[in-house]
Design a protein around this motif. Structure first.
Motif, PDB file in Angstrom:
ATOM      1  N   TYR A  66       0.868  -1.186   0.000  1.00  0.00           N
ATOM      2  CA  TYR A  66       0.000   0.000   0.000  1.00  0.00           C
ATOM      3  C   TYR A  66       0.904   1.235   0.000  1.00  0.00           C
ATOM      4  O   TYR A  66       1.329   1.698   1.060  1.00  0.00           O
ATOM      5  CB  TYR A  66      -0.924  -0.008   1.214  1.00  0.00           C
ATOM      6  CG  TYR A  66      -1.826  -1.222   1.248  1.00  0.00           C
ATOM      7  CD1 TYR A  66      -3.011  -1.259   0.516  1.00  0.00           C
ATOM      8  CD2 TYR A  66      -1.472  -2.350   1.995  1.00  0.00           C
ATOM      9  CE1 TYR A  66      -3.831  -2.383   0.540  1.00  0.00           C
ATOM     10  CE2 TYR A  66      -2.275  -3.477   2.022  1.00  0.00           C
ATOM     11  CZ  TYR A  66      -3.450  -3.485   1.290  1.00  0.00           C
ATOM     12  OH  TYR A  66      -4.264  -4.609   1.291  1.00  0.00           O
ATOM     13  N   SER A 126      -3.486   6.941   1.881  1.00  0.00           N
ATOM     14  CA  SER A 126      -4.822   7.001   1.279  1.00  0.00           C
ATOM     15  C   SER A 126      -5.213   5.684   0.635  1.00  0.00           C
ATOM     16  O   SER A 126      -6.377   5.265   0.704  1.00  0.00           O
ATOM     17  CB  SER A 126      -4.865   8.129   0.242  1.00  0.00           C
ATOM     18  OG  SER A 126      -3.912   7.916  -0.780  1.00  0.00           O
ATOM     19  N   LEU A 127      -4.249   4.992   0.023  1.00  0.00           N
ATOM     20  CA  LEU A 127      -4.541   3.689  -0.569  1.00  0.00           C
ATOM     21  C   LEU A 127      -4.867   2.660   0.508  1.00  0.00           C
ATOM     22  O   LEU A 127      -5.722   1.790   0.314  1.00  0.00           O
ATOM     23  CB  LEU A 127      -3.354   3.217  -1.416  1.00  0.00           C
ATOM     24  CG  LEU A 127      -3.086   4.012  -2.696  1.00  0.00           C
ATOM     25  CD1 LEU A 127      -1.840   3.472  -3.394  1.00  0.00           C
ATOM     26  CD2 LEU A 127      -4.300   3.934  -3.626  1.00  0.00           C
ATOM     27  N   GLN A 134      -8.383   3.360   1.683  1.00  0.00           N
ATOM     28  CA  GLN A 134      -9.318   2.884   0.669  1.00  0.00           C
ATOM     29  C   GLN A 134      -9.508   1.374   0.777  1.00  0.00           C
ATOM     30  O   GLN A 134     -10.631   0.864   0.626  1.00  0.00           O
ATOM     31  CB  GLN A 134      -8.806   3.260  -0.722  1.00  0.00           C
ATOM     32  CG  GLN A 134      -9.726   2.859  -1.868  1.00  0.00           C
ATOM     33  CD  GLN A 134      -9.176   3.286  -3.217  1.00  0.00           C
ATOM     34  OE1 GLN A 134      -8.257   4.103  -3.286  1.00  0.00           O
ATOM     35  NE2 GLN A 134      -9.736   2.739  -4.284  1.00  0.00           N
ATOM     36  N   ALA A 135      -8.424   0.644   1.077  1.00  0.00           N
ATOM     37  CA  ALA A 135      -8.517  -0.803   1.233  1.00  0.00           C
ATOM     38  C   ALA A 135      -9.354  -1.172   2.458  1.00  0.00           C
ATOM     39  O   ALA A 135     -10.109  -2.155   2.428  1.00  0.00           O
ATOM     40  CB  ALA A 135      -7.118  -1.398   1.351  1.00  0.00           C
ATOM     41  N   TYR A 136      -9.219  -0.401   3.531  1.00  0.00           N
ATOM     42  CA  TYR A 136     -10.032  -0.655   4.721  1.00  0.00           C
ATOM     43  C   TYR A 136     -11.516  -0.480   4.403  1.00  0.00           C
ATOM     44  O   TYR A 136     -12.369  -1.252   4.883  1.00  0.00           O
ATOM     45  CB  TYR A 136      -9.628   0.287   5.855  1.00  0.00           C
ATOM     46  CG  TYR A 136      -8.317  -0.075   6.528  1.00  0.00           C
ATOM     47  CD1 TYR A 136      -8.011  -1.401   6.840  1.00  0.00           C
ATOM     48  CD2 TYR A 136      -7.392   0.911   6.857  1.00  0.00           C
ATOM     49  CE1 TYR A 136      -6.812  -1.729   7.454  1.00  0.00           C
ATOM     50  CE2 TYR A 136      -6.188   0.592   7.477  1.00  0.00           C
ATOM     51  CZ  TYR A 136      -5.906  -0.728   7.768  1.00  0.00           C
ATOM     52  OH  TYR A 136      -4.721  -1.067   8.376  1.00  0.00           O
ATOM     53  N   GLU A 137     -11.849   0.551   3.622  1.00  0.00           N
ATOM     54  CA  GLU A 137     -13.250   0.804   3.289  1.00  0.00           C
ATOM     55  C   GLU A 137     -13.852  -0.321   2.457  1.00  0.00           C
ATOM     56  O   GLU A 137     -15.071  -0.552   2.496  1.00  0.00           O
ATOM     57  CB  GLU A 137     -13.365   2.127   2.531  1.00  0.00           C
ATOM     58  CG  GLU A 137     -13.028   3.352   3.374  1.00  0.00           C
ATOM     59  CD  GLU A 137     -13.044   4.630   2.565  1.00  0.00           C
ATOM     60  OE1 GLU A 137     -13.250   4.538   1.320  1.00  0.00           O
ATOM     61  OE2 GLU A 137     -12.854   5.719   3.141  1.00  0.00           O
ATOM     62  N   GLU A 138     -13.001  -1.010   1.704  1.00  0.00           N
ATOM     63  CA  GLU A 138     -13.498  -2.089   0.852  1.00  0.00           C
ATOM     64  C   GLU A 138     -13.690  -3.391   1.606  1.00  0.00           C
ATOM     65  O   GLU A 138     -14.262  -4.346   1.068  1.00  0.00           O
ATOM     66  CB  GLU A 138     -12.540  -2.300  -0.318  1.00  0.00           C
ATOM     67  CG  GLU A 138     -12.461  -1.108  -1.267  1.00  0.00           C
ATOM     68  CD  GLU A 138     -11.391  -1.281  -2.322  1.00  0.00           C
ATOM     69  OE1 GLU A 138     -10.639  -2.284  -2.243  1.00  0.00           O
ATOM     70  OE2 GLU A 138     -11.289  -0.412  -3.216  1.00  0.00           O
ATOM     71  N   LYS A 143     -10.732  -5.990   8.461  1.00  0.00           N
ATOM     72  CA  LYS A 143      -9.928  -4.774   8.465  1.00  0.00           C
ATOM     73  C   LYS A 143      -8.709  -4.922   9.376  1.00  0.00           C
ATOM     74  O   LYS A 143      -7.604  -4.513   9.028  1.00  0.00           O
ATOM     75  CB  LYS A 143     -10.779  -3.589   8.913  1.00  0.00           C
ATOM     76  CG  LYS A 143     -11.899  -3.230   7.952  1.00  0.00           C
ATOM     77  CD  LYS A 143     -12.746  -2.090   8.494  1.00  0.00           C
ATOM     78  CE  LYS A 143     -13.895  -1.758   7.540  1.00  0.00           C
ATOM     79  NZ  LYS A 143     -14.746  -0.659   8.057  1.00  0.00           N
TER      80      LYS A 143
END
Length: 288
Positions: free
Chosen positions: A224, A228-229, A232-236, A243
């Motif tokens: 990562y 920010s990336l 974004q991965a946590y949100e997915e 998580k």
């Protein structure tokens, strides 16, 4: 003078406690203190001296209370040439003068006060304040009124230490700040306008967690490349457990054993909480 007063041995004792050499020599200005420093020198000949002596710009002039008052009240208005006992040296721009008057309180009832008040109708305190303004505005000359010789010695000691530390402070001021990422000798990373260096900053931020090796931090940053990336991965992710364990299976290459290992669930959980938690009192490392 510097040694005539019976109580002057008190300031000499303070001077003796300093880690420096001192001597009593005739001065261009009577009753004055100057400072000299030994600095490295490039010899002009093979047998020439490697050290030269330079005189500092500070000059501390001791003025007797009686003499100070005589000079001060000799005119209807304060005149610098009368107050400053510099005998024609006052125009020098290479020196920084300061005056010290020890025991002025003992001369508050000086006989010249009464006729001055009667004739000039000006209070001695008013004339004194006018003289201080003239001295301050002319060449930034400071006047210190000290009660005892012990206080005089403490002032000389503080001034000596400040002068001694001056080259060191100048060196620090000329160097780049150690906590600035642009520092040449700092542990930070320089970030260019095009973003070059941000990945290194991100990797070092991860390495600030407890028990995180450079290899582990590099592995996470490669997976990562920016915060920010990672967010974004946590949100997915679908669940909280997913998580927390997002980073746990990232392989880490070991330079020592040559065997691959994993980031692990503990560090994965700590980084996740650090990235998303809004609790300022949250303890990330349960082992501390």
């Amino acid at each position: 003078g510097l040694l005539k007063d019976p109580g002057s041995d008190a300031w000499v004792k303070v001077l003796s406690s300093l880690d420096c050499k001192y001597s009593f020599e005739p001065q261009a200005i009577p009753c004055s203190i100057t400072w000299r420093r030994n600095v490295p020198s490039t010899p002009s000949t093979p047998d020439g001296p490697m050290v030269k002596t330079e005189e500092e710009k500070e000059v501390l002039v001791l003025v007797e209370p009686e003499d100070f008052l005589k000079r001060l009240f000799s005119l209807t208005q304060p005149d610098l040439n009368q107050v400053l006992p510099l005998a024609g040296l006052e125009g020098s721009s290479t020196k920084t003068y300061s005056l010290a008057v020890v025991g002025l309180d003992a001369y508050r009832r000086y006989p010249v006060f009464v006729p001055l008040v009667d004739v000039l109708r000006v209070s001695p305190l008013s004339l004194l304040l006018q003289a201080l303004v003239v001295l301050q505005l002319w060449g930034n000359t400071e006047v210190l009124f000290l009660d005892t010789w012990q206080e005089f010695g403490q002032h000389v000691s503080a001034l000596t230490k400040a002068i001694a530390k001056r080259p060191y402070k100048r060196q620090l001021e000329s160097q780049e700040l150690p906590f600035c990422t642009a520092g040449a000798w700092a542990s930070g990373v320089r970030v260019e306008k095009d973003g070059t260096g941000l990945w290194q900053v991100w990797k070092r931020q991860i390495q600030q967690f407890n028990r995180v090796s450079p290899a582990t931090a590099a592995a996470i940053a490669e997976a990562y490349p920016s915060p920010s990336l990672l967010l974004q991965a946590y949100e997915e992710c679908g669940t909280e457990d997913e998580k927390r364990l997002l980073l746990s299976d990232i392989p880490v290459k070991s330079d020592v054993s040559g065997k691959d290992r994993r980031v692990g669930p503990d560090l994965s959980r700590r980084i996740y909480l650090f990235m998303v938690s809004t609790d300022p009192d949250l303890v990330l490392d349960l082992s501390t």
